[in-house]
Design a protein around this motif. Sequence first.
Motif, PDB file in Angstrom:
ATOM      1  N   ARG A  60       0.836  -1.208   0.000  1.00  0.00           N
ATOM      2  CA  ARG A  60       0.000   0.000   0.000  1.00  0.00           C
ATOM      3  C   ARG A  60       0.866   1.251   0.000  1.00  0.00           C
ATOM      4  O   ARG A  60       0.550   2.232  -0.671  1.00  0.00           O
ATOM      5  CB  ARG A  60      -0.948   0.010   1.201  1.00  0.00           C
ATOM      6  N   SER A 119       0.805   3.904  -2.970  1.00  0.00           N
ATOM      7  CA  SER A 119       0.454   5.291  -2.647  1.00  0.00           C
ATOM      8  C   SER A 119       1.518   6.258  -3.153  1.00  0.00           C
ATOM      9  O   SER A 119       1.192   7.313  -3.708  1.00  0.00           O
ATOM     10  CB  SER A 119       0.264   5.451  -1.139  1.00  0.00           C
ATOM     11  N   ASP A 174       1.062   6.641  -6.791  1.00  0.00           N
ATOM     12  CA  ASP A 174      -0.087   7.497  -7.097  1.00  0.00           C
ATOM     13  C   ASP A 174       0.280   8.971  -6.952  1.00  0.00           C
ATOM     14  O   ASP A 174      -0.112   9.803  -7.775  1.00  0.00           O
ATOM     15  CB  ASP A 174      -1.266   7.165  -6.181  1.00  0.00           C
ATOM     16  N   ASP A 223      -1.132  13.379   0.238  1.00  0.00           N
ATOM     17  CA  ASP A 223      -2.538  13.043  -0.048  1.00  0.00           C
ATOM     18  C   ASP A 223      -2.689  11.572  -0.452  1.00  0.00           C
ATOM     19  O   ASP A 223      -3.607  10.889  -0.010  1.00  0.00           O
ATOM     20  CB  ASP A 223      -3.106  13.947  -1.143  1.00  0.00           C
ATOM     21  N   ALA A 224      -1.785  11.104  -1.311  1.00  0.00           N
ATOM     22  CA  ALA A 224      -1.868   9.713  -1.769  1.00  0.00           C
ATOM     23  C   ALA A 224      -1.624   8.739  -0.618  1.00  0.00           C
ATOM     24  O   ALA A 224      -2.317   7.725  -0.504  1.00  0.00           O
ATOM     25  CB  ALA A 224      -0.855   9.480  -2.887  1.00  0.00           C
ATOM     26  N   SER A 264      -2.201   9.344   2.528  1.00  0.00           N
ATOM     27  CA  SER A 264      -3.377   9.434   3.398  1.00  0.00           C
ATOM     28  C   SER A 264      -4.522   8.581   2.854  1.00  0.00           C
ATOM     29  O   SER A 264      -5.176   7.851   3.605  1.00  0.00           O
ATOM     30  CB  SER A 264      -3.807  10.901   3.517  1.00  0.00           C
ATOM     31  N   ARG A 265      -4.759   8.670   1.529  1.00  0.00           N
ATOM     32  CA  ARG A 265      -5.818   7.863   0.910  1.00  0.00           C
ATOM     33  C   ARG A 265      -5.492   6.378   0.987  1.00  0.00           C
ATOM     34  O   ARG A 265      -6.368   5.540   1.167  1.00  0.00           O
ATOM     35  CB  ARG A 265      -6.012   8.269  -0.567  1.00  0.00           C
ATOM     36  N   ARG A 287      -6.342   4.661   4.570  1.00  0.00           N
ATOM     37  CA  ARG A 287      -7.640   4.875   5.211  1.00  0.00           C
ATOM     38  C   ARG A 287      -8.319   3.582   5.470  1.00  0.00           C
ATOM     39  O   ARG A 287      -8.203   2.601   4.853  1.00  0.00           O
ATOM     40  CB  ARG A 287      -8.537   5.760   4.341  1.00  0.00           C
TER      41      ARG A 287
END
Length: 162
Positions: free
Chosen positions: A19, A23, A26, A155-156, A158-159, A162
């Motif tokens: 992940r 991320s 991304d 941001d990536a 964090s997404r 989640r």
Amino acid sequence: MIMNDLADLAALMYRSGNRFHDSLCDGVEKTAKRVMLNAKKRLGHYQDGWKTLKDATVRAKLNKNQVAKKRAIKKGTFRATGTDADAPLVDEGHLRAAITINMDRYHIKAEIGSPLVYHATHEMGDEDRNIPERPHLRPALQEEVAQHLLQDLKDALSRGFR
């Protein structure tokens, strides 16, 4: 008991590693898209430090672009103006369309560029052929990385968690 806990921990770390990697990819890809769009927007507009086109270049460009030629005839000028009316680096839009992204998610890197040989010539210039440098990719890269890369990565990530 400890072996199960360690195996669970190892599995969690492995899944989190994927992940984390995805991320980061991304985030890099988002910034790369920003760079590509920024570079494309710069074409057709004079940038700081760009030399004005030669009158002969403007005439040659107008012969390729009938719409621009009609505008020039209406205005009564076939001369270089140093304004966006000269549309530097834009004749038919091939240069703009050729700017693409090659995303390497394995190595977490993005390449923004063009397969067109003359793209590099315009970006870097060619003294031997008296073609001035008209950088648009390099300034776009500097601007977008400075303004957005860190936030796009945050941001990536964090997404992704989640």
